[in-house]
Structure formats: structure tokens, C-alpha cells
Design a protein around this motif. Structure first.
Motif, mmCIF file in Angstrom:
data_model
loop_
_atom_site.group_PDB
_atom_site.id
_atom_site.type_symbol
_atom_site.label_atom_id
_atom_site.label_comp_id
_atom_site.label_asym_id
_atom_site.label_seq_id
_atom_site.Cartn_x
_atom_site.Cartn_y
_atom_site.Cartn_z
ATOM 1 N N VAL A 9 -8.005 5.772 11.334
ATOM 2 C CA VAL A 9 -9.050 4.758 11.241
ATOM 3 C C VAL A 9 -8.972 3.836 12.454
ATOM 4 O O VAL A 9 -8.032 3.877 13.244
ATOM 5 N N LYS A 10 -9.968 2.957 12.589
ATOM 6 C CA LYS A 10 -9.941 1.953 13.642
ATOM 7 C C LYS A 10 -8.797 0.970 13.387
ATOM 8 O O LYS A 10 -8.381 0.754 12.248
ATOM 9 N N ALA A 11 -8.304 0.360 14.450
ATOM 10 C CA ALA A 11 -7.142 -0.519 14.336
ATOM 11 C C ALA A 11 -7.369 -1.638 13.319
ATOM 12 O O ALA A 11 -6.459 -1.991 12.566
ATOM 13 N N TYR A 12 -8.578 -2.195 13.293
ATOM 14 C CA TYR A 12 -8.842 -3.311 12.381
ATOM 15 C C TYR A 12 -8.918 -2.872 10.920
ATOM 16 O O TYR A 12 -8.954 -3.707 10.017
ATOM 17 N N GLN A 13 -8.921 -1.563 10.658
ATOM 18 C CA GLN A 13 -8.959 -1.042 9.293
ATOM 19 C C GLN A 13 -7.575 -0.615 8.796
ATOM 20 O O GLN A 13 -7.451 -0.048 7.706
ATOM 21 N N THR A 14 -6.535 -0.921 9.569
ATOM 22 C CA THR A 14 -5.210 -0.399 9.252
ATOM 23 C C THR A 14 -4.633 -0.971 7.967
ATOM 24 O O THR A 14 -3.947 -0.254 7.229
ATOM 25 N N GLU A 15 -4.866 -2.235 7.679
ATOM 26 C CA GLU A 15 -4.310 -2.832 6.457
ATOM 27 C C GLU A 15 -4.740 -2.048 5.230
ATOM 28 O O GLU A 15 -3.907 -1.696 4.380
ATOM 29 N N ARG A 16 -6.021 -1.752 5.129
ATOM 30 C CA ARG A 16 -6.505 -1.003 3.976
ATOM 31 C C ARG A 16 -5.959 0.425 3.982
ATOM 32 O O ARG A 16 -5.543 0.954 2.946
ATOM 33 N N ALA A 17 -5.938 1.050 5.161
ATOM 34 C CA ALA A 17 -5.432 2.413 5.252
ATOM 35 C C ALA A 17 -3.967 2.487 4.834
ATOM 36 O O ALA A 17 -3.545 3.447 4.178
ATOM 37 N N ALA A 18 -3.181 1.484 5.216
ATOM 38 C CA ALA A 18 -1.765 1.479 4.835
ATOM 39 C C ALA A 18 -1.613 1.342 3.322
ATOM 40 O O ALA A 18 -0.748 1.996 2.720
ATOM 41 N N ARG A 19 -2.434 0.504 2.701
ATOM 42 C CA ARG A 19 -2.387 0.371 1.235
ATOM 43 C C ARG A 19 -2.758 1.690 0.573
ATOM 44 O O ARG A 19 -2.123 2.120 -0.394
ATOM 45 N N TRP A 20 -3.804 2.320 1.087
ATOM 46 C CA TRP A 20 -4.243 3.588 0.511
ATOM 47 C C TRP A 20 -3.188 4.675 0.711
ATOM 48 O O TRP A 20 -2.954 5.493 -0.177
ATOM 49 N N ALA A 21 -2.555 4.682 1.867
ATOM 50 C CA ALA A 21 -1.506 5.667 2.119
ATOM 51 C C ALA A 21 -0.375 5.506 1.115
ATOM 52 O O ALA A 21 0.142 6.495 0.572
ATOM 53 N N GLU A 22 0.007 4.265 0.862
ATOM 54 C CA GLU A 22 1.064 4.006 -0.120
ATOM 55 C C GLU A 22 0.674 4.530 -1.499
ATOM 56 O O GLU A 22 1.516 5.050 -2.242
ATOM 57 N N GLN A 23 -0.609 4.427 -1.833
ATOM 58 C CA GLN A 23 -1.070 4.875 -3.141
ATOM 59 C C GLN A 23 -1.094 6.393 -3.278
ATOM 60 O O GLN A 23 -0.804 6.920 -4.356
ATOM 61 N N VAL A 24 -1.449 7.103 -2.220
ATOM 62 C CA VAL A 24 -1.659 8.545 -2.352
ATOM 63 C C VAL A 24 -0.413 9.368 -2.035
ATOM 64 O O VAL A 24 -0.367 10.553 -2.371
ATOM 65 N N LEU A 25 0.594 8.780 -1.395
ATOM 66 C CA LEU A 25 1.758 9.557 -1.000
ATOM 67 C C LEU A 25 2.721 9.793 -2.162
ATOM 68 O O LEU A 25 2.897 8.936 -3.031
ATOM 69 N N ARG A 26 3.363 10.947 -2.133
ATOM 70 C CA ARG A 26 4.474 11.197 -3.032
ATOM 71 C C ARG A 26 5.602 10.217 -2.709
ATOM 72 O O ARG A 26 5.621 9.623 -1.620
ATOM 73 N N PRO A 27 6.565 10.053 -3.609
ATOM 74 C CA PRO A 27 7.689 9.153 -3.309
ATOM 75 C C PRO A 27 8.408 9.489 -2.014
ATOM 76 O O PRO A 27 8.919 8.598 -1.337
#
Length: 334
Positions: free
Chosen positions: A76-94
Motif C-alpha cells: 500500500v501507499k506509505a500513508y496507509q501503512t497503519e491500517r495495513a499493519a493492523r490488518w496484517a496482524e489480524q490475518v496472519l497465523r501466530p
């Protein structure tokens, strides 16, 4: 088969989705409804000099719809990273990990703070793509992907390397990415805002003496900020490097030019804005980076996409600049 969450529905997301889909289960996760709809109906499309590649992917607009993933690829664009990081935390396995291949300074730090250094990885690539339509991109140039550092989590790094190489990418692992990051930043700060503001492809910078003088000056400034931090660049001549990038991607439309044309915010804060902020704190003059940052922000403000004028006076992306100061002065390599 590895399951990948692809966070990014633009040109680079389309490129990586097409290349990864034949060897992995790819979920494209984003908020751009038209791109998700196109991917759902027709798959992703990538136009290359050899022809057109297509690939089916699963799509989702909500991370809750995505099954647990082994890898989150952040495009994603740099300014969208906060949301992308939250989403990554949600979708990743432990034990899942995330990799950012984003432009500019700052996104990796955001990802690392959310997931921990053991699960967040940084990469740099010189590959380019131009968005032709939702879910359809044109390859703008091949290039390597650099990953690092090698010592952080060798097992996970190797899994990512194997995946990307199977997808046809050229991958190199380095112990310290700072030189590569700032090398790409020299090119991005010199090319992206100028091609966006003057609405020209990359190669036009070499054809127009006025634009080339400006690009050369920006390249020198960014290189000086890197050198002031003790970061060794992967080239001796920043102007020559930018000229080579312009020649190699002459027909390409920079990501910032594409953002301007689509009426979207740009990554100027993570590029020229961050360089100007670090330069100011280190006593390195960066008047051209500062001017381009303010010019792009003014265009965004006029279009209703940027920070308010009062915020402009406080300087480029204060929180980001503070993050980057800590990172750069520590010499952290990712």
C-alpha cells in the motif's frame, strides 16, 4: 501451499498478485472496490513486453473474511501503512510474517512496532508498474528485490526468498539494507514529484534541461543526507544513477504521477518530506526537497486531500520524521 495476504490493490499489488498466484493461495485485501470487483470477475491482469499474464485471486474488503495466512505482503501507499499493519496482524497465523516492499522512509518501523522485529521484514525493489485500469497493470521494468537483514530470522527469510524466486523474481539478501533504501530514495525523490507536478513520464526528465537540472539537484541533496548519516550508497554518482533509472524506465509513469492523475494523496511525506526533515535536524541543507514537498502538498491541499495550511508550517510529517531520526541515527538496517 502457502497462503498470502496481499495488502495493496494498485499497480504493484496487481503485479505481485499475478506472479504469486500460480504458486500460492493469494488473497487480495483492500478498500478499492473497483479493483476488488475486477479481480473477482476476471482475475488480475499484467501486461508485459511478452504479452498478457492473468491470474485468479481471492478478494476481501474485510480482514475478517481472510483465512489465516503465512505471509502478508504490504504494497500500500506509505500513508496507509497503519491500517495495513493492523490488518496484517489480524490475518496472519501466530507464526506468520509480514514483508513490506513500500516506497520511502517509515513504513517498516510502523510494521515492526505492530508485529515485532521477529515477524516484520523489509524489502526494496526497483521493479515498476503502471496501473492501466482496476485490476490491470503494465510492467514498467524488471529489477531485483533486496531483503534484509539476513541475521534477523534466517528460516523465515529463506522461506520468503524461496517463494519469490519460484514466482520468477530475482532476490538478494543483505545484512544492511540502509544503502539500498537510500539509493532508491535518491531516485524516488528526484523523479517522482517532478514527473507528477509536470505530468511527464520518467524519460522526459532527461529530455528537458530545466527538469533535469532540478532532478540532479534533488538527487545530490538526498545523497548528502544519506552520507551525513554514514550510510554508504550503492553508487558513487547520484546524478548518473538517476539518469540510468530514467533511461531504463523512460516510458514509465511514476507512482506519484499516477496518484496525481487519479486524484489520490501521494507518498511525498515519506519521500522528500522525510529527507527534508532529517536534513534539517542534521544540519544538511535540502531546499529543493523542501520546495518539492511544499509544492506537492499545496496541490494536494487544493484538491482537498492533504493536511491543512496551518499544519504545513510545522514541517514535513512530524511523527514520521521523528521515527526516521531514531532509526537513521541508530543505523538500523531493517
Amino acid at each position: 501451499m502457502m497462503r498470502i495476504a496481499l495488502l495493496g490493490t494498485g499497480a504493484m499489488g496487481t503485479l505481485f498478485g499475478v506472479r504469486l498466484a500460480p504458486i500460492a493461495e493469494v488473497w487480495m485485501l483492500g478498500t478499492w472496490a473497483e479493483a476488488l470487483q475486477a479481480a473477482r470477475r476476471h482475475g488480475l491482469r499484467l501486461t508485459t513486453p511478452q504479452g498478457e499474464e492473468t491470474a485468479p485471486v481471492a478478494v476481501a474488503a474485510d480482514p475478517m473474511e481472510v483465512p489465516p495466512c503465512d505471509l502478508a505482503l504490504i504494497l500500500v501507499k506509505a500513508y496507509q501503512t497503519e491500517r495495513a499493519a493492523r490488518w496484517a496482524e489480524q490475518v496472519l497465523r501466530p507464526d506468520g510474517v509480514a514483508l513490506t516492499l513500500q516506497n520511502g522512509l517509515g513504513p517498516y518501523e510502523i510494521l515492526r512496532e505492530r508485529l515485532s522485529a521477529a515477524r516484520a521484514f523489509q524489502g526494496v525493489t526497483t521493479m515498476g508498474a503502471t496501473l492501466m485500469a482496476p485490476g490491470h497493470a503494465r510492467l514498467g521494468g524488471e529489477g531485483p528485490i533486496w531483503l534484509g537483514p539476513a541475521s534477523s530470522n534466517r528460516r523465515q527469510i529463506q522461506k520468503i526468498v524461496d517463494l519469490l524466486e519460484r514466482a520468477g523474481f530475482q532476490v538478494e539478501v543483505q545484512e544492511d539494507l540502509q544503502g539500498v533504501i537510500w539509493g532508491k530514495l535518491v531516485a524516488n525523490t528526484a523523479i517522482n514529484p517532478i514527473t507528477a507536478l509536470f505530468d511527464v513520464p520518467n524519460g522526459a526528465l532527461l529530455a528537458r534541461p530545466d527538469l533535469w537540472r532540478l532532478a540532479r539537484g534533488v538527487a545530490r541533496e538526498t545523497a548528502e543526507v544519506a552520507r551525513a548519516q554514514g550510510i554508504p550508497l550503492p553508487f558513487e554518482d547520484p546524478e548518473g544513477f538517476v539518469a540510468e533509472v530514467c533511461r531504463r524506465t523512460s516510458e514509465n509513469s511514476s507512482s506519484m504521477r499516477q496518484d496525481f492523475r487519479r486524484g489520490r494523496p501521494t507518498e511525498i511525506d515519506a519521500l522528500n518530506g522525510a529527507v527534508a526533515a532529517i536534513g534539517r535536524r542534521m544540519g544538511v541543507p535540502t531546499p529543493l526537497n523542501e520546495a518539492l514537498w511544499r509544492w506537492v502538498k499545496a496541490v494536494e491541499e487544493r484538491r482537498g486531500m492533504a493536511m491543512r495550511p496551518a499544519e504545513l508550517e510545522r514541517g514535513p510529517s512530524p511523527a514520521l520524521a521523528q521515527q526516521m531520526d531514531r532509526r537513521s541515527l541508530k543505523g538500523h538496517g531493517g
